[in-house]
Design a protein around this motif. Structure first.
Motif, PDB file in Angstrom:
ATOM      1  N   VAL A 271       0.819  -1.214   0.000  1.00  0.00           N
ATOM      2  CA  VAL A 271       0.000   0.000   0.000  1.00  0.00           C
ATOM      3  C   VAL A 271       0.854   1.267   0.000  1.00  0.00           C
ATOM      4  O   VAL A 271       0.503   2.264  -0.611  1.00  0.00           O
ATOM      5  N   GLY A 272       2.026   1.196   0.651  1.00  0.00           N
ATOM      6  CA  GLY A 272       2.926   2.355   0.675  1.00  0.00           C
ATOM      7  C   GLY A 272       3.313   2.759  -0.748  1.00  0.00           C
ATOM      8  O   GLY A 272       3.287   3.939  -1.112  1.00  0.00           O
ATOM      9  N   PHE A 273       3.663   1.758  -1.574  1.00  0.00           N
ATOM     10  CA  PHE A 273       4.035   2.041  -2.974  1.00  0.00           C
ATOM     11  C   PHE A 273       2.828   2.616  -3.730  1.00  0.00           C
ATOM     12  O   PHE A 273       2.952   3.519  -4.533  1.00  0.00           O
ATOM     13  N   LEU A 274       1.679   2.030  -3.452  1.00  0.00           N
ATOM     14  CA  LEU A 274       0.458   2.460  -4.146  1.00  0.00           C
ATOM     15  C   LEU A 274       0.132   3.913  -3.772  1.00  0.00           C
ATOM     16  O   LEU A 274      -0.207   4.730  -4.631  1.00  0.00           O
ATOM     17  N   ARG A 275       0.250   4.219  -2.484  1.00  0.00           N
ATOM     18  CA  ARG A 275      -0.050   5.578  -2.020  1.00  0.00           C
ATOM     19  C   ARG A 275       0.882   6.585  -2.689  1.00  0.00           C
ATOM     20  O   ARG A 275       0.461   7.638  -3.158  1.00  0.00           O
ATOM     21  N   GLU A 276       2.159   6.197  -2.768  1.00  0.00           N
ATOM     22  CA  GLU A 276       3.141   7.082  -3.396  1.00  0.00           C
ATOM     23  C   GLU A 276       2.793   7.295  -4.875  1.00  0.00           C
ATOM     24  O   GLU A 276       2.829   8.418  -5.381  1.00  0.00           O
ATOM     25  N   ALA A 277       2.436   6.201  -5.553  1.00  0.00           N
ATOM     26  CA  ALA A 277       2.102   6.304  -6.984  1.00  0.00           C
ATOM     27  C   ALA A 277       0.881   7.207  -7.169  1.00  0.00           C
ATOM     28  O   ALA A 277       0.854   8.063  -8.059  1.00  0.00           O
ATOM     29  N   CYS A 278      -0.136   7.029  -6.327  1.00  0.00           N
ATOM     30  CA  CYS A 278      -1.355   7.841  -6.456  1.00  0.00           C
ATOM     31  C   CYS A 278      -1.060   9.305  -6.146  1.00  0.00           C
ATOM     32  O   CYS A 278      -1.605  10.197  -6.797  1.00  0.00           O
ATOM     33  N   ARG A 279      -0.179   9.543  -5.177  1.00  0.00           N
ATOM     34  CA  ARG A 279       0.173  10.927  -4.849  1.00  0.00           C
ATOM     35  C   ARG A 279       0.831  11.581  -6.065  1.00  0.00           C
ATOM     36  O   ARG A 279       0.504  12.692  -6.445  1.00  0.00           O
ATOM     37  N   GLU A 280       1.749  10.837  -6.695  1.00  0.00           N
ATOM     38  CA  GLU A 280       2.417  11.400  -7.882  1.00  0.00           C
ATOM     39  C   GLU A 280       1.444  11.632  -9.031  1.00  0.00           C
ATOM     40  O   GLU A 280       1.577  12.571  -9.799  1.00  0.00           O
ATOM     41  N   LEU A 281       0.450  10.737  -9.121  1.00  0.00           N
ATOM     42  CA  LEU A 281      -0.550  10.888 -10.194  1.00  0.00           C
ATOM     43  C   LEU A 281      -1.565  11.983  -9.876  1.00  0.00           C
ATOM     44  O   LEU A 281      -2.312  12.425 -10.742  1.00  0.00           O
TER      45      LEU A 281
END
Ligand code: SF4
Length: 430
Positions: A381-391
């Motif tokens: 989820v940490g990776f996912l959160r980071e990806a969504c933040r960048e998007l």
């Protein structure tokens, strides 16, 4: 003289009668839904084949998508996935209450609980052979262990394909060797030889199906989305993975789905009169999707435009040689079919799929269901959160069992989503 009923068939007779009744009601309807009618007819045909095999001692397999079912289809060997019908008929049975009383721990995936329960309670006929799956989660291996410890299944010969961890050329080549071992196992088990020309025909038909499905998905990129929430995923998954691979009836059904969506697309019409927001559901849809999709559309003018089950990253399989067909099947089954695609190997594919879908389908927010069985993905989820933040898209992380609607009841789900939408000015708060 009374004959002993065949284990598992009582439930299958029930399914058959239910499909027949549903089909007959739909045929009488003044406005029958042709796609659903075609879908239920394919289900009925499939169940009738299972019954015929079990009643008449014809060989049939228990298997899973991801095990190259194109090969058994080419050999004319019928196959079932133990949980399919349990999921399709979930709202008509008390199977969910049944799994509560079973010994499988509560915090396991509902699919695994249902699979163990089905064999233990004799809700599926005993197959001639079993093609097991050692991926993408450990629970799958445990499930097969539970089956071979069942009295009715203990003598069923089985074979398991050993999956490679990564997705490089050498991994696919390794899996080709596994597919060849599976073919030898099946030939030995049934006495039926694989006809490579027939395999070519089956693969070419599936190539066609995936192309049409992909075309259908391309249209869903349009704003507003011309199709409803989860629409292609439920039907597309069922007819590409759970009935005989390469069935021409499935190709026709894909064409119907495409034509229906295309008519709205060409008229520049969305599924909803006013589309407020677009969601990516980042997992399989399980059996929780229907009320969720309906509520999001009605309450929030929001469409679930894409999900992992309906995403179609399938490549065209080159059918020119035996080797090219097996290599294509290795890639398709190891790295393209949902669940295995996102849960086998490292986290990259999962994150890359989210990024690509958000960008291509103009997604406004991501729902991560946090399926109870997907502890691997929850750890990401940490990776996912980071990806969504960048998007720049909000992420909603839930906790549910996608195969058991009781885990996160609808009133709790709607409460969480309302708060999330209000915070991020999405849906009706836009
Ligand atoms: S849904 Fe997830 S947890 Fe359940 S069997 Fe498939 S990979 Fe395993």
């Amino acid at each position: 003289m009374t004959t002993k009923p065949i284990r598992g068939l009582e439930r299958y007779y029930e399914y058959r009668e239910r499909w027949k009744a549903i089909i007959s009601d739909m045929e009488k309807s003044p406005v029958p839904n042709p796609a659903l009618l075609a879908l239920f007819r394919l289900f009925l045909e499939n169940d009738e084949k299972t019954i015929d095999c079990a009643e008449n001692n014809k060989p049939f397999l228990s298997s899973w998508y991801g095990n190259a079912p194109e090969i058994y289809a080419a050999m004319g060997i019928h196959y079932i996935c133990v949980v399919d019908n349990l999921l399709a008929h979930q709202s008509f049975t008390d199977d969910l209450a049944g799994i509560d009383a079973n010994i499988v721990p509560d915090d396991m995936c509902g699919l695994i609980k249902l699979g163990a329960y089905a064999v233990e309670k004799g809700l599926v006929p005993t197959p001639t052979g079993m093609i097991a799956m050692l991926e993408p989660c450990d629970a799958q291996s445990v499930l097969h262990e539970s089956w071979i410890n069942n009295d009715a299944w203990k003598d069923v010969p089985y074979f398991a394909l050993d999956p490679a961890y990564r997705s490089g050329k050498e991994d696919f080549e390794y899996f080709v060797g596994e597919l060849r071992r599976m073919i030898a196992f099946l030939e030995n088990l049934t006495g039926i030889k694989l006809d490579w020309n027939r395999l070519r025909e089956v693969i070419e038909e599936t190539n066609k199906q995936y192309e049409i499905w992909d075309e259908y998905n391309q249209l869903r990129r349009a704003v507003p989305c011309p199709g409803g929430s989860f629409q292609g995923s439920g039907i597309g998954w069922a007819i590409s993975q759970h009935i005989m691979a390469g069935h021409p009836g499935a190709t026709d059904l894909f064409r119907m789905l495409l034509a229906d969506e295309e008519s709205r697309y060409k008229a520049n019409k969305g599924w909803l009169e006013k589309e407020n927001s677009r969601v990516l559901w980042a997992d399989l849809i399980g059996t929780v999707n229907a009320p969720i999709g309906e509520w999001l559309e009605k309450e929030h003018g929001t469409v679930v435009v894409q999900d992992f089950q309906g995403y179609t990253p399938y490549s065209h399989i080159d059918t020119s040689t035996e080797e090219s067909m097996l290599l294509g099947l290795a890639k398709r089954n190891l790295a393209e079919v949902p669940m295995i695609r996102q849960a086998r190997g490292n986290v990259d594919v999962f994150i890359e799929d989210v990024i690509r879908i958000v960008e291509d389908y103009k997604i406004d927010c991501v729902f991560f269901p946090g399926h109870v069985g997907h502890k691997d993905q929850s750890a990401s989820v940490g990776f996912l959160r980071e990806a969504c933040r960048e998007l720049g898209v909000p992420l909603l992380v839930l906790t549910m069992d996608i195969f058991d609607p009781r885990y996160l009841p609808m009133d709790k789900f709607t409460h969480i989503v309302n708060e999330f939408f209000e915070t991020h000015k999405l849906g009706k708060f836009k």
